[in-house]
Structure formats: C-alpha cells, structure tokens
Design an enzyme around this catalytic site. Sequence first.
Site, PDB file in Angstrom:
ATOM      1  N   HIS A  21       2.440  -1.370  -5.197  1.00 54.52           N
ATOM      2  CA  HIS A  21       1.172  -0.886  -4.678  1.00 54.52           C
ATOM      3  C   HIS A  21       0.013  -1.241  -5.599  1.00 54.52           C
ATOM      4  CE1 HIS A  21       2.501   2.135  -1.370  1.00 54.52           C
ATOM      5  NE2 HIS A  21       3.335   1.120  -1.463  1.00 54.52           N
ATOM      6  N   ASP A  22       0.288  -1.450  -6.875  1.00 49.70           N
ATOM      7  CA  ASP A  22      -0.748  -1.920  -7.797  1.00 49.70           C
ATOM      8  C   ASP A  22      -1.045  -3.396  -7.548  1.00 49.70           C
ATOM      9  OD1 ASP A  22      -2.569  -1.818  -9.959  1.00 49.70           O
ATOM     10  OD2 ASP A  22      -1.050  -2.632 -11.311  1.00 49.70           O
ATOM     11  N   VAL A  25      -3.112  -4.688  -4.451  1.00 49.76           N
ATOM     12  CA  VAL A  25      -4.505  -4.257  -4.339  1.00 49.76           C
ATOM     13  C   VAL A  25      -5.293  -4.817  -5.527  1.00 49.76           C
ATOM     14  CG1 VAL A  25      -6.061  -2.281  -4.120  1.00 49.76           C
ATOM     15  CG2 VAL A  25      -3.767  -2.168  -3.147  1.00 49.76           C
ATOM     16  N   GLY A  27      -4.661  -7.291  -7.348  1.00 47.30           N
ATOM     17  CA  GLY A  27      -3.837  -7.841  -8.414  1.00 47.30           C
ATOM     18  C   GLY A  27      -3.199  -6.787  -9.300  1.00 47.30           C
ATOM     19  N   SER A  31      -4.876  -0.623 -11.504  1.00 47.57           N
ATOM     20  CA  SER A  31      -5.898   0.152 -10.790  1.00 47.57           C
ATOM     21  C   SER A  31      -5.309   1.343 -10.039  1.00 47.57           C
ATOM     22  CB  SER A  31      -6.674  -0.747  -9.823  1.00 47.57           C
ATOM     23  OG  SER A  31      -5.818  -1.323  -8.853  1.00 47.57           O
ATOM     24  N   ASN A  49      -0.601   5.878  -0.336  1.00 47.35           N
ATOM     25  CA  ASN A  49      -0.270   6.528  -1.610  1.00 47.35           C
ATOM     26  C   ASN A  49      -0.350   8.054  -1.572  1.00 47.35           C
ATOM     27  OD1 ASN A  49       0.102   4.044  -2.978  1.00 47.35           O
ATOM     28  ND2 ASN A  49      -2.102   3.861  -3.348  1.00 47.35           N
ATOM     29  N   PRO A 118       1.231  -3.270   3.536  1.00 53.87           N
ATOM     30  CA  PRO A 118       1.888  -3.172   4.843  1.00 53.87           C
ATOM     31  C   PRO A 118       2.465  -1.784   5.069  1.00 53.87           C
ATOM     32  CG  PRO A 118       3.219  -4.469   3.318  1.00 53.87           C
ATOM     33  CD  PRO A 118       1.918  -4.209   2.632  1.00 53.87           C
ATOM     34  N   HIS A 148      14.051  -1.601  -0.993  1.00 50.32           N
ATOM     35  CA  HIS A 148      14.388  -0.416  -0.208  1.00 50.32           C
ATOM     36  C   HIS A 148      15.880  -0.096  -0.250  1.00 50.32           C
ATOM     37  CE1 HIS A 148      10.497  -0.394   2.435  1.00 50.32           C
ATOM     38  NE2 HIS A 148      10.263  -0.126   1.171  1.00 50.32           N
ATOM     39  N   THR A 149      16.604  -0.748  -1.120  1.00 50.45           N
ATOM     40  CA  THR A 149      17.991  -0.345  -1.372  1.00 50.45           C
ATOM     41  C   THR A 149      18.043   0.918  -2.227  1.00 50.45           C
ATOM     42  OG1 THR A 149      20.166  -1.110  -2.101  1.00 50.45           O
ATOM     43  CG2 THR A 149      18.312  -1.762  -3.450  1.00 50.45           C
ATOM     44  N   ASP A 193      18.480   3.897   1.856  1.00 52.83           N
ATOM     45  CA  ASP A 193      19.843   3.370   1.995  1.00 52.83           C
ATOM     46  C   ASP A 193      20.796   4.550   1.943  1.00 52.83           C
ATOM     47  OD1 ASP A 193      22.340   2.214   1.814  1.00 52.83           O
ATOM     48  OD2 ASP A 193      22.019   1.310  -0.156  1.00 52.83           O
ATOM     49  N   ASP A 201      21.626  -2.454  -5.027  1.00 51.63           N
ATOM     50  CA  ASP A 201      22.639  -3.400  -4.561  1.00 51.63           C
ATOM     51  C   ASP A 201      22.136  -4.075  -3.287  1.00 51.63           C
ATOM     52  OD1 ASP A 201      22.941  -1.477  -2.548  1.00 51.63           O
ATOM     53  OD2 ASP A 201      24.688  -0.559  -3.490  1.00 51.63           O
TER      54      ASP A 201
END
Length: 274
Positions: A21-22, A25, A27, A31, A49, A118, A148-149, A193, A201
């Site tokens: 998320h840093d 936005v 780079g 921030s 956030n 996104p 997202h594992t 997961d 994994d």
Amino acid sequence: MAQAVIREPRMGASILRLFFHDCFVNGCDGSVLLDDTATFTGEKNALPNRNSARGFEVIDTIKASVETECSATVSCADILALASRDGVYLLGGPSWTVQLGRRDATTASLSAANSNLPGPGSSLSTLISMFAAKGLSAQEMTALSGAHTIGQTQCTNFRAHIYNDTNIDPSFADLRKQNCPASGGDSNLVPLDVLTPYRFDNNYYQNLVAQRGLLHSDQELFRGGSQDALVKQYGNDAALFASDFARAMVKMGSISPLTGTGGEIRLNYRKVNG
C-alpha cells in the site's frame, strides 16, 4: 520482526500489506506511515486502509531501535521494505536482497491511496492495468497476488463473492457464510487461505484452481482468462512461485523511490521532521 511474528503470526502479512500500500501510492516512500496534519490528509484513512491497515506499532519499535544505534540514517521506507521481506521469510517464504537507499516522503495523499490501490472486487483487466501503471507485468501481478497465501480479510471484502458470484465452490461459499452473514458482521475476519493461513506457501493458487479464492479479485486470476496457465504452474511448483514472488517484490520495491536530495530521513515515521 521475529518477535512480532512470534507474538502474532498474522503480523507478517500485515507488514507486507503496508509495504504494498506504500509502494502503489507515489512510490515506496513511507508515506503510508504518516499521520494526518494541518496541511495534508494522510493515507491511513483512505478506503483501502481505514480500519484495516495495521502493524504501525511494529515499525515504531523497529524505528526507535534503529535510531538508537544510528540516528537519522535509515529511512522509514527502507525499514518497511526490510520488515516485509523478513515477515515473509519468517512465515516460511523466500528471502531476497532488499535494495536500500530510499528516502522518506514529506507528504501523503489520501486521493492517490483511494485511486491507485486495486480493490477486492476488481476484474482481471483492472488488476492488470493497475499493476501495469506501476511498471509491473501481468505475470508479476499474479505472483504478487500470492501474498494472499497469508493474512486475513474482513467480511465486507468478500461478501459479494460468496453470495453473488457463481465461480465459487458451493461448499466453500457455505463455509465462509458461517463467518459472514448477508448483512452485518462487516468486520468479521477470516483467513485468505483456509488451509495454511500462517504459512507462506503456494496453497493460494491451488485454492484458485479449486474455485476457493476468497476475494472476487483473487478468483479473477483463474476463470478462463490469461493467467489460468500461470496459476496452475504456481500451484504445482512452489519453488517457481517463491522465486517469481521474490523477484517481483524487488521490482515493486523500486517503484519511484525518493533518493539523493529528495524527501528526508524521518526521525519518527509518523511525522515529518521539523
């Protein structure tokens, strides 16, 4: 990070999400860590956030320790990059060499945080285009989605997928409905997961092939589109996923860094020097 992950394994995922998320936005400039001020509204209360970004106290602890050893030398942005790598590794994931030398932003952008990240309802084409806008390929997007594992997400982020979408395993949808009613319980947490929520994994990709992706945006990677073959590859080859993820993390970490005389080395990650 080792102490933080031992205390709460979920923290590895939380710090990794903060870094993502840093970087997306303006780079990788730290921030996302800034509190609101009289002159700007920071990113902490942006929709992606608000009430979900966490781990700030871990970065606080690391920053304070680093300042004791070498004051005004290591940026908050670099600390966040290093902590993300270590969190992944401590949960069984790959390691990689973190490029250093980032400096810290002196401002933050609520609007950019709301528009550049996104959301959980994103389509495959939206995911590809939003990552492309940051210089990341569709393959790198699919590899980075493997983050997202680990971690958890709130009911409000996956309710539409489990109740409205048809590209989901019915028994999995029923399981998730136990923690996420059709109305209410918006902040109820479940693991992304279900099999190994605290181990980094390749189960995430196996879940997608079985139509057990928790977010709409997750399952978009495997529903007859351009990323199907890669999702199957990663699901069958943990080493390939690990190496591609590590490379993509290095590339993401190089999005528009502040260097040279840009920005500053903040003494406290929450506020600009002054």
